[in-house]
Design a protein around this motif. Structure first.
Motif, PDB file in Angstrom:
ATOM      1  N   LEU A  21      -3.435  -0.486  -8.160  1.00  0.00           N
ATOM      2  CA  LEU A  21      -3.360   0.912  -7.739  1.00  0.00           C
ATOM      3  C   LEU A  21      -4.291   1.767  -8.596  1.00  0.00           C
ATOM      4  CD1 LEU A  21       0.490   1.184  -7.208  1.00  0.00           C
ATOM      5  CD2 LEU A  21      -1.282   0.776  -5.492  1.00  0.00           C
ATOM      6  N   ALA A  22      -5.557   1.784  -8.228  1.00  0.00           N
ATOM      7  CA  ALA A  22      -6.559   2.604  -8.914  1.00  0.00           C
ATOM      8  C   ALA A  22      -6.546   3.982  -8.254  1.00  0.00           C
ATOM      9  CB  ALA A  22      -7.933   1.953  -8.816  1.00  0.00           C
ATOM     10  N   LEU A  23      -5.583   4.803  -8.652  1.00  0.00           N
ATOM     11  CA  LEU A  23      -5.400   6.108  -8.013  1.00  0.00           C
ATOM     12  C   LEU A  23      -6.370   7.120  -8.626  1.00  0.00           C
ATOM     13  CD1 LEU A  23      -1.505   5.964  -7.957  1.00  0.00           C
ATOM     14  CD2 LEU A  23      -3.120   5.256  -6.193  1.00  0.00           C
ATOM     15  N   PRO A  24      -7.137   7.828  -7.793  1.00  0.00           N
ATOM     16  CA  PRO A  24      -8.214   8.681  -8.303  1.00  0.00           C
ATOM     17  C   PRO A  24      -7.760   9.926  -9.068  1.00  0.00           C
ATOM     18  CG  PRO A  24      -8.062   8.852  -5.913  1.00  0.00           C
ATOM     19  CD  PRO A  24      -7.110   7.785  -6.323  1.00  0.00           C
ATOM     20  N   HIS A  25      -6.516  10.361  -8.892  1.00  0.00           N
ATOM     21  CA  HIS A  25      -6.043  11.566  -9.588  1.00  0.00           C
ATOM     22  C   HIS A  25      -4.519  11.581  -9.584  1.00  0.00           C
ATOM     23  CE1 HIS A  25      -4.982  13.309  -5.687  1.00  0.00           C
ATOM     24  NE2 HIS A  25      -6.135  12.822  -5.252  1.00  0.00           N
ATOM     25  N   ALA A  26      -3.938  12.437 -10.415  1.00  0.00           N
ATOM     26  CA  ALA A  26      -2.492  12.617 -10.394  1.00  0.00           C
ATOM     27  C   ALA A  26      -2.110  13.251  -9.061  1.00  0.00           C
ATOM     28  CB  ALA A  26      -2.054  13.509 -11.555  1.00  0.00           C
ATOM     29  N   GLY A  27      -0.938  12.899  -8.551  1.00  0.00           N
ATOM     30  CA  GLY A  27      -0.503  13.475  -7.282  1.00  0.00           C
ATOM     31  C   GLY A  27       0.413  12.540  -6.523  1.00  0.00           C
ATOM     32  N   VAL A  28       0.520  12.775  -5.222  1.00  0.00           N
ATOM     33  CA  VAL A  28       1.424  12.016  -4.366  1.00  0.00           C
ATOM     34  C   VAL A  28       0.612  11.152  -3.397  1.00  0.00           C
ATOM     35  CG1 VAL A  28       3.360  12.146  -2.751  1.00  0.00           C
ATOM     36  CG2 VAL A  28       3.118  13.887  -4.525  1.00  0.00           C
ATOM     37  N   TYR A  29       1.021   9.899  -3.295  1.00  0.00           N
ATOM     38  CA  TYR A  29       0.378   8.936  -2.421  1.00  0.00           C
ATOM     39  C   TYR A  29       1.443   8.337  -1.502  1.00  0.00           C
ATOM     40  CZ  TYR A  29      -3.439   9.388  -5.724  1.00  0.00           C
ATOM     41  OH  TYR A  29      -4.440   9.900  -6.496  1.00  0.00           O
ATOM     42  N   SER A  30       1.016   7.696  -0.434  1.00  0.00           N
ATOM     43  CA  SER A  30       1.948   7.087   0.507  1.00  0.00           C
ATOM     44  C   SER A  30       1.499   5.665   0.800  1.00  0.00           C
ATOM     45  CB  SER A  30       1.986   7.897   1.800  1.00  0.00           C
ATOM     46  OG  SER A  30       2.796   7.263   2.753  1.00  0.00           O
ATOM     47  N   LEU A  31       2.429   4.721   0.661  1.00  0.00           N
ATOM     48  CA  LEU A  31       2.184   3.339   1.045  1.00  0.00           C
ATOM     49  C   LEU A  31       2.944   3.140   2.351  1.00  0.00           C
ATOM     50  CD1 LEU A  31       0.884   0.629   0.194  1.00  0.00           C
ATOM     51  CD2 LEU A  31       3.084   0.065  -0.863  1.00  0.00           C
ATOM     52  N   GLY A  32       2.206   3.104   3.462  1.00  0.00           N
ATOM     53  CA  GLY A  32       2.842   3.098   4.776  1.00  0.00           C
ATOM     54  C   GLY A  32       2.604   1.820   5.549  1.00  0.00           C
ATOM     55  N   LEU A  33       3.599   1.455   6.372  1.00  0.00           N
ATOM     56  CA  LEU A  33       3.483   0.292   7.253  1.00  0.00           C
ATOM     57  C   LEU A  33       3.236   0.782   8.672  1.00  0.00           C
ATOM     58  CD1 LEU A  33       3.660  -2.802   7.574  1.00  0.00           C
ATOM     59  CD2 LEU A  33       6.079  -2.483   8.132  1.00  0.00           C
ATOM     60  N   LEU A  34       2.120   0.323   9.260  1.00  0.00           N
ATOM     61  CA  LEU A  34       1.765   0.711  10.623  1.00  0.00           C
ATOM     62  C   LEU A  34       1.830  -0.483  11.563  1.00  0.00           C
ATOM     63  CD1 LEU A  34      -0.723   2.329   8.679  1.00  0.00           C
ATOM     64  CD2 LEU A  34      -0.346   3.657  10.729  1.00  0.00           C
ATOM     65  N   TRP A  35       2.299  -0.205  12.770  1.00  0.00           N
ATOM     66  CA  TRP A  35       2.328  -1.181  13.859  1.00  0.00           C
ATOM     67  C   TRP A  35       1.770  -0.467  15.082  1.00  0.00           C
ATOM     68  CZ3 TRP A  35       5.592  -0.899  18.314  1.00  0.00           C
ATOM     69  CH2 TRP A  35       5.582  -2.047  19.121  1.00  0.00           C
ATOM     70  N   LYS A  36       0.701  -1.011  15.654  1.00  0.00           N
ATOM     71  CA  LYS A  36       0.031  -0.383  16.801  1.00  0.00           C
ATOM     72  C   LYS A  36      -0.266   1.093  16.521  1.00  0.00           C
ATOM     73  CE  LYS A  36       1.835  -3.489  20.295  1.00  0.00           C
ATOM     74  NZ  LYS A  36       2.515  -3.636  21.578  1.00  0.00           N
ATOM     75  N   ASP A  37      -0.799   1.373  15.350  1.00  0.00           N
ATOM     76  CA  ASP A  37      -1.172   2.720  14.901  1.00  0.00           C
ATOM     77  C   ASP A  37       0.019   3.676  14.776  1.00  0.00           C
ATOM     78  OD1 ASP A  37      -3.891   2.150  14.573  1.00  0.00           O
ATOM     79  OD2 ASP A  37      -4.295   2.560  16.690  1.00  0.00           O
ATOM     80  N   GLU A  38       1.238   3.148  14.774  1.00  0.00           N
ATOM     81  CA  GLU A  38       2.434   3.977  14.603  1.00  0.00           C
ATOM     82  C   GLU A  38       3.028   3.694  13.233  1.00  0.00           C
ATOM     83  OE1 GLU A  38       6.851   4.708  16.558  1.00  0.00           O
ATOM     84  OE2 GLU A  38       5.368   3.572  17.686  1.00  0.00           O
ATOM     85  N   LEU A  39       3.331   4.751  12.495  1.00  0.00           N
ATOM     86  CA  LEU A  39       3.922   4.604  11.169  1.00  0.00           C
ATOM     87  C   LEU A  39       5.396   4.235  11.315  1.00  0.00           C
ATOM     88  CD1 LEU A  39       3.473   4.924   8.085  1.00  0.00           C
ATOM     89  CD2 LEU A  39       4.238   7.289   8.358  1.00  0.00           C
ATOM     90  N   LEU A  40       5.764   3.055  10.801  1.00  0.00           N
ATOM     91  CA  LEU A  40       7.158   2.597  10.865  1.00  0.00           C
ATOM     92  C   LEU A  40       7.966   3.097   9.673  1.00  0.00           C
ATOM     93  CD1 LEU A  40       6.713  -1.114  12.008  1.00  0.00           C
ATOM     94  CD2 LEU A  40       7.212   0.903  13.421  1.00  0.00           C
ATOM     95  N   GLY A  41       7.298   3.361   8.573  1.00  0.00           N
ATOM     96  CA  GLY A  41       7.961   3.839   7.362  1.00  0.00           C
ATOM     97  C   GLY A  41       6.969   3.854   6.223  1.00  0.00           C
ATOM     98  N   ALA A  42       7.342   4.554   5.145  1.00  0.00           N
ATOM     99  CA  ALA A  42       6.420   4.675   4.021  1.00  0.00           C
ATOM    100  C   ALA A  42       7.189   4.842   2.714  1.00  0.00           C
ATOM    101  CB  ALA A  42       5.487   5.870   4.227  1.00  0.00           C
ATOM    102  N   LEU A  43       6.532   4.492   1.637  1.00  0.00           N
ATOM    103  CA  LEU A  43       7.038   4.680   0.285  1.00  0.00           C
ATOM    104  C   LEU A  43       6.152   5.716  -0.399  1.00  0.00           C
ATOM    105  CD1 LEU A  43       8.805   3.722  -2.153  1.00  0.00           C
ATOM    106  CD2 LEU A  43       6.968   2.096  -2.644  1.00  0.00           C
TER     107      LEU A  43
END
Length: 158
Positions: A114-136
């Motif tokens: 996780l080489a995050l470019p700056h402090a802040g909020v990021y989302s790790l999301g799971l997509l199926w057929k371009d639809e977001l099923l959920g995220a962390l």
């Protein structure tokens, strides 16, 4: 019918017990500490090396997911997004094949560091057929770098 994401975790490591098939998820986290850049040296002075903090550098994390309502072969994309910039940082594609939609399939694998470019909020999301099923949500915070060792002249003066 679309798949259902039951669990999405980020961890230091995920092990599989060979005898029971159970997953051992070690070091679950959703916060990342980033090392702030050291201050620039005064004009004409060479930069000093910054020591690596105790514990070393961040390693490659693992993702763990539990997915159900799978109907045959399903393609997924796991994507890390910078929410401040609405910018994708990486994508990992994978396929799960399950004939029984009542089954819960556990998936785990290493992801890029996780080489995050700056402090802040990021989302790790799971997509199926371009639809977001959920995220962390992942929170990144800056920490101060450890003090640089004194220059040779300063050590000689002590």
């Amino acid at each position: 019918m679309k798949p259902v994401l039951q669990s999405l975790l980020l961890a230091d490591h995920v092990y599989s017990d060979q005898a029971t098939g159970k997953k051992i998820i070690a070091g679950v986290f959703n916060r990342v500490q980033r090392m702030k850049a050291p201050p620039k040296p005064p004009e004409g002075e060479a930069p000093r090396p910054v020591p690596i903090p105790a514990g070393g550098l961040a390693s490659t994390p693992f993702v763990y997911m539990a997915i159900t309502e799978l109907h045959g072969k399903c393609d997924f994309i796991l994507e890390l997004t910078d929410l401040a910039e609405n910018n994708g940082l990486f994508k990992v594609g994978f396929t799960v094949d399950c004939k029984d939609p009542l089954q819960t399939v556990e998936v785990h694998f290493p992801i890029p560091a996780l080489a995050l470019p700056h402090a802040g909020v990021y989302s790790l999301g799971l997509l199926w057929k371009d639809e977001l099923l959920g995220a962390l949500r992942i929170l990144a915070a800056d920490i101060e770098p450890p003090p640089a060792p004194p220059a040779a002249e300063e050590r000689a003066a002590q």
